[in-house]
Design an enzyme around this catalytic site. Sequence first.
Site, short mmCIF file in Angstrom:
data_model
loop_
_atom_site.label_atom_id
_atom_site.label_comp_id
_atom_site.label_asym_id
_atom_site.label_seq_id
_atom_site.Cartn_x
_atom_site.Cartn_y
_atom_site.Cartn_z
N GLY A 14 0.78 -1.24 0.00
CA GLY A 14 0.00 0.00 0.00
C GLY A 14 0.81 1.28 0.00
CG MET A 92 -1.16 -7.71 -6.94
SD MET A 92 -0.76 -6.95 -8.54
CE MET A 92 0.86 -6.31 -8.23
NE ARG A 93 -10.28 -11.93 -6.96
CZ ARG A 93 -10.11 -13.20 -7.24
NH1 ARG A 93 -8.92 -13.75 -7.11
NH2 ARG A 93 -11.10 -13.96 -7.64
CG LEU A 95 -11.22 -5.67 -10.97
CD1 LEU A 95 -10.90 -4.19 -11.06
CD2 LEU A 95 -12.06 -5.98 -9.74
CG HIS A 111 1.60 -1.65 -15.36
ND1 HIS A 111 1.38 -2.90 -14.82
CD2 HIS A 111 2.56 -1.80 -16.30
CE1 HIS A 111 2.18 -3.78 -15.42
NE2 HIS A 111 2.91 -3.13 -16.31
CG ASP A 147 -1.25 -4.08 -16.84
OD1 ASP A 147 -1.80 -3.56 -15.87
OD2 ASP A 147 -0.53 -5.09 -16.76
#
Length: 218
Positions: A14, A92-93, A95, A111, A147
Amino acid sequence: MGRLRLGVLVSGRGSNLQALIDACADPAYPAEIALVVSNVAGAFAVERAQRAGIATAVLPHRDYPDRAAFDAAVHERLTGAGVGLVCLAGFMRLLTPGFVDAWHDRMVNIHPSLLPLFKGLHPQQQALDAGVRISGCTVHFVRNEMDAGPILVQAVVPVLPDDSAEVLADRILGAEHAAYPLAVRLIADGRVRVADERAIISGGDWRAAPMMVPGCGP
Ligand code: GAR
């Protein structure tokens, strides 16, 4: 006009969330963090939010039967908190398209590469493997392709001969912490519109500054 309400999605340490927390601490900054959502229990990002007195929701993705159910739960929390802009900050998932479409032009990601180069995992190692002399980070609107999406802000750092992926990642991270609050500010100030899948930023004082790495003396 009120400040733009951010929902920040996190999975890890974070540090980008912290950069946004620090930016929002300035009353003149045009955004505030309404909610931090983590899919990882115990993520340090959650502690950072709690320390700053920000509402948090920990939704472990394994508690949900599928991606759509997880995304629906996240969506409900975000709308319940009156979020106007979703910021992915080390989330890190992947969607689902339904979620991405629901937040079209209202969700941004950061990114650690100069997109469209080096998408996906280990972008810093990809940069080293490619032998590029510069890299950096990109803040962009989120689309269903990973990305990819209209680019808001990019910040550039040199790639030095002895860099390891970790050293380069740290240098890029420093750039991320400036780029993310800037991108959010531009959106919150109403200076961004998207046309033909490109982000147009109004009112900029753009000056072309050539940058070359390595610099060559006379
Ligand atoms: C950052 O470098 C961010 O750009 C990257 O994960 C790191 C999270 O750090 N995100 C991605 O690679 C997404 N494709 P943080 O948790 O300290 O902000």
